[in-house]
Design an enzyme around this catalytic site. Structure first.
Site: not given
Length: 200
Positions: A103, A105, A114, A116, A151, A154
């Site tokens: 990930n 940020e 993310c 994935e 999530c 994803c």
């Protein structure tokens, strides 16, 4: 359109209050009044799926254990200065190659990506539509002792990758220690998936 009419058959005032002693409710489209006494049963459908649970990495096959351990190691490459929640995703492709993603940020939170989706973008950029055999997802945080799942965003992207490569993506989920979940297809995590067929 359903139109209801209420007819007041008789009524009278008592102490300034208008009382209705009989009301007939009827519908201009339905002749049988018995429908008011019947409740039509709604059709229901249940969705379930099964997955494997292991008490730890030591119970996995060597291939699965190696992939998960790689995912745990790669969490250190995540850029998560704001949440300190570091996630990694590692994929074993059908061609035998292994790619990783973490990930990333950003101070502008919506820009964050993310692990994935970072991984899927990398696979597509390097290998095109190469199918994913197995995907391992792990994370590092204060309490990283139980599996987490991708999530919703994803899951949607993973589901479409499954569809476009015409192969289920087997997924391994675990923290830095503790239980391990193995799910045979990422679409199990997203029932009633929205797909490109709806846009045709």
């Amino acid at each position: 359109m359903l139109i209801l009419f209420v007819a007041i058959r008789r009524g009278f005032f008592i102490g300034g209050v208008f009382l209705i002693d009989q009301i007939m409710v009827f519908n201009d489209t339905i002749k049988d009044y018995r429908w008011l006494q019947k409740k039509e049963k709604m059709k229901q459908q249940a969705y379930t799926f099964s997955y494997e649970i292991y008490s730890g990495v030591e119970e996995l096959t060597k291939a699965d254990a190696d992939l998960l351990l790689k995912a745990r190691e790669v969490t250190e490459n995540a850029y998560a200065p704001y949440s300190n929640f570091k996630v990694s995703a590692v994929a074993l492709l059908n061609n035998g190659n292994i790619l990783t993603g973490t990930n990333q940020e950003n101070a502008s939170y919506p820009v964050t990506i993310c692990a994935e989706r970072v991984l899927l973008s990398a696979i597509s950029s390097v290998y095109g539509n190469e199918p994913i055999n197995t995907l391992a997802v792990s994370y590092s945080s204060k309490n990283s002792n139980k599996p987490i799942s991708p999530c919703g965003m994803c899951r949607q992207m993973l589901a479409e990758y499954e569809e476009r490569t015409n192969q289920p993506i087997r997924i391994i989920l675990s923290g830095m220690k503790g239980e391990v979940y193995i799910i045979n297809s990422v679409t199990d995590l997203l029932p009633l998936t929205f797909s490109g067929t709806a846009l045709k």
